[in-house]
Design a protein around this motif. Structure first.
Motif, PDB file in Angstrom:
ATOM      1  N   ALA A   1      51.373  29.726  28.050  1.00 21.94           N
ATOM      2  CA  ALA A   1      50.062  30.234  27.643  1.00 21.94           C
ATOM      3  C   ALA A   1      49.473  31.073  28.763  1.00 21.94           C
ATOM      4  O   ALA A   1      49.681  30.789  29.940  1.00 21.94           O
ATOM      5  CB  ALA A   1      49.135  29.061  27.347  1.00 21.94           C
ATOM      6  N   GLU A   2      48.736  32.120  28.378  1.00 23.89           N
ATOM      7  CA  GLU A   2      48.049  32.920  29.379  1.00 23.89           C
ATOM      8  C   GLU A   2      46.543  32.842  29.159  1.00 23.89           C
ATOM      9  O   GLU A   2      46.064  32.878  28.026  1.00 23.89           O
ATOM     10  CB  GLU A   2      48.519  34.392  29.295  1.00 23.89           C
ATOM     11  N   VAL A   3      45.827  32.699  30.258  1.00 24.92           N
ATOM     12  CA  VAL A   3      44.363  32.689  30.236  1.00 24.92           C
ATOM     13  C   VAL A   3      43.911  33.803  31.168  1.00 24.92           C
ATOM     14  O   VAL A   3      44.339  33.854  32.327  1.00 24.92           O
ATOM     15  CB  VAL A   3      43.809  31.332  30.729  1.00 24.92           C
ATOM     16  N   ALA A   4      43.094  34.714  30.666  1.00 27.75           N
ATOM     17  CA  ALA A   4      42.674  35.858  31.475  1.00 27.75           C
ATOM     18  C   ALA A   4      41.224  35.705  31.922  1.00 27.75           C
ATOM     19  O   ALA A   4      40.397  35.151  31.194  1.00 27.75           O
ATOM     20  CB  ALA A   4      42.840  37.144  30.671  1.00 27.75           C
TER      21      ALA A   4
ATOM     22  N   GLY B   1      54.156  26.731  31.943  1.00 25.74           N
ATOM     23  CA  GLY B   1      53.365  26.712  30.709  1.00 25.74           C
ATOM     24  C   GLY B   1      52.006  27.373  30.821  1.00 25.74           C
ATOM     25  O   GLY B   1      51.289  27.479  29.825  1.00 25.74           O
ATOM     26  N   LEU B   2      51.621  27.791  32.012  1.00 24.80           N
ATOM     27  CA  LEU B   2      50.278  28.351  32.172  1.00 24.80           C
ATOM     28  C   LEU B   2      50.228  29.433  33.247  1.00 24.80           C
ATOM     29  O   LEU B   2      50.575  29.196  34.407  1.00 24.80           O
ATOM     30  CB  LEU B   2      49.274  27.249  32.545  1.00 24.80           C
ATOM     31  N   THR B   3      49.801  30.616  32.830  1.00 27.95           N
ATOM     32  CA  THR B   3      49.610  31.730  33.765  1.00 27.95           C
ATOM     33  C   THR B   3      48.160  32.198  33.660  1.00 27.95           C
ATOM     34  O   THR B   3      47.613  32.282  32.554  1.00 27.95           O
ATOM     35  CB  THR B   3      50.565  32.900  33.422  1.00 27.95           C
ATOM     36  N   LEU B   4      47.554  32.450  34.809  1.00 30.29           N
ATOM     37  CA  LEU B   4      46.195  33.004  34.831  1.00 30.29           C
ATOM     38  C   LEU B   4      46.291  34.480  35.186  1.00 30.29           C
ATOM     39  O   LEU B   4      47.099  34.863  36.042  1.00 30.29           O
ATOM     40  CB  LEU B   4      45.334  32.280  35.872  1.00 30.29           C
ATOM     41  N   VAL B   5      45.481  35.283  34.531  1.00 22.44           N
ATOM     42  CA  VAL B   5      45.546  36.728  34.738  1.00 22.44           C
ATOM     43  C   VAL B   5      44.164  37.243  35.123  1.00 22.44           C
ATOM     44  O   VAL B   5      43.199  37.044  34.381  1.00 22.44           O
ATOM     45  CB  VAL B   5      46.017  37.442  33.451  1.00 22.44           C
ATOM     46  N   ASP B   6      44.087  37.861  36.279  1.00 21.57           N
ATOM     47  CA  ASP B   6      42.816  38.435  36.723  1.00 21.57           C
ATOM     48  C   ASP B   6      42.759  39.874  36.227  1.00 21.57           C
ATOM     49  O   ASP B   6      43.528  40.729  36.679  1.00 21.57           O
ATOM     50  CB  ASP B   6      42.763  38.362  38.264  1.00 21.57           C
ATOM     51  N   LEU B   7      41.862  40.137  35.279  1.00 24.95           N
ATOM     52  CA  LEU B   7      41.724  41.501  34.746  1.00 24.95           C
ATOM     53  C   LEU B   7      40.873  42.328  35.705  1.00 24.95           C
ATOM     54  O   LEU B   7      40.000  41.782  36.387  1.00 24.95           O
ATOM     55  CB  LEU B   7      41.055  41.456  33.362  1.00 24.95           C
ATOM     56  N   PRO B   8      41.099  43.631  35.768  1.00 30.22           N
ATOM     57  CA  PRO B   8      40.296  44.452  36.682  1.00 30.22           C
ATOM     58  C   PRO B   8      38.801  44.287  36.398  1.00 30.22           C
ATOM     59  O   PRO B   8      38.390  44.233  35.236  1.00 30.22           O
ATOM     60  CB  PRO B   8      40.759  45.876  36.370  1.00 30.22           C
TER      61      PRO B   8
ATOM     62  N   PRO C   1      51.195  38.654  23.551  1.00 31.87           N
ATOM     63  CA  PRO C   1      51.411  37.649  22.512  1.00 31.87           C
ATOM     64  C   PRO C   1      51.016  36.234  22.925  1.00 31.87           C
ATOM     65  O   PRO C   1      50.703  35.410  22.066  1.00 31.87           O
ATOM     66  CB  PRO C   1      52.927  37.721  22.249  1.00 31.87           C
ATOM     67  N   ASN C   2      51.025  35.940  24.216  1.00 34.07           N
ATOM     68  CA  ASN C   2      50.753  34.566  24.670  1.00 34.07           C
ATOM     69  C   ASN C   2      49.353  34.397  25.257  1.00 34.07           C
ATOM     70  O   ASN C   2      49.076  33.384  25.895  1.00 34.07           O
ATOM     71  CB  ASN C   2      51.819  34.112  25.686  1.00 34.07           C
TER      72      ASN C   2
END
Ligand code: GDP
Length: 206
Positions: free
Chosen positions: A30-33, A76-83, A110-111
């Motif tokens: 899962a990705e959480v941004a 199972g978990l990736t965090l994404v820092d958006l600009p 997709p995730n």
């Protein structure tokens, strides 16, 4: 549950930064941004979640980070820092390209499971924050508002201030499917961090 995390947050690692979709890491788990205006405290929040003050460089030059930053907490978990957004000195062309970049990510990843919209608890949502919240509601992207820098609130006004901010969120686009929860948080004191970790852990691997 909040007191016994399932994930080893302190082992979170930086996977890389990339603007072009072709260079983003392969979707996994899962990705959480994290979205928010520049300087709102997204890097500090990532560091607080991981319990590692060096994970995300806390930028002293606001708005300098380009591209999306990917941090893996577990497979199972990736965090994404958006600009970050909202820097007047950027040109319209740059702002348009920022918008296209995050739209490409939000609409095509997709995730992607959740967007954390990080706001300054003192100010509440600015016009640009509201634009983003409207856009996420319109696209039916699950979002959660993080009222950050809560340590900066005046103790005497804190309760009434947070209550009035809380009332802002159900308005506009109430939706059972995509509740707009609020987390009151301070990366400085750690308030709210354990609760937010637990919330994100519930998404891991989903
Ligand atoms: P970003 O641009 O959104 O990644 O923001 P940063 O994490 O770099 O933080 C911007 C500034 O806000 C820095 O000076 C941080 O020390 C400060 N900051 C971030 N989080 C907090 C917080 O919870 N409380 C306080 N008082 N300051 C914070």
């Amino acid at each position: 549950m909040a007191s016994s995390p399932r994930l080893a947050w302190n082992r979170a690692k930086f996977l890389g930064a990339a603007q072009d979709a072709a260079a983003w890491p392969r979707p996994q788990g899962a990705e959480v941004a994290l979205a928010g205006r520049s300087n709102v405290g997204k890097s500090s929040l990532l560091n607080a979640l991981a319990g590692n003050s060096r994970l995300a460089r806390v930028s002293k030059a606001p708005g300098c980070t380009r591209g999306l930053l990917f941090f893996q907490v577990s497979p199972g978990l990736t965090l994404v820092d958006l600009p970050g957004y909202g820097f007047a000195r950027r040109s319209k062309a740059e702002r348009d390209s920022w918008r296209e970049g995050i739209e490409e990510y939000i609409e095509g990843r997709p995730n992607l499971r959740l967007i954390l919209v990080v706001l300054d608890a003192r100010l509440g949502p600015t016009e640009l924050d509201r634009d983003l919240l409207e856009y996420l509601a319109h696209r039916q992207v699950p979002s959660l508002a993080v009222l950050g820098k809560a340590d900066q609130l005046q103790p005497s006004r804190r309760r009434t201030h947070l209550e009035s901010l809380g009332k802002l969120f159900p308005q506009g686009h109430p939706s059972k499917e995509h509740p707009r929860d609020l987390f009151v948080l301070s990366s400085k004191t750690g308030e709210g961090v354990v609760a937010l970790r637990a919330r994100l852990e519930a998404l891991a691997g989903s």
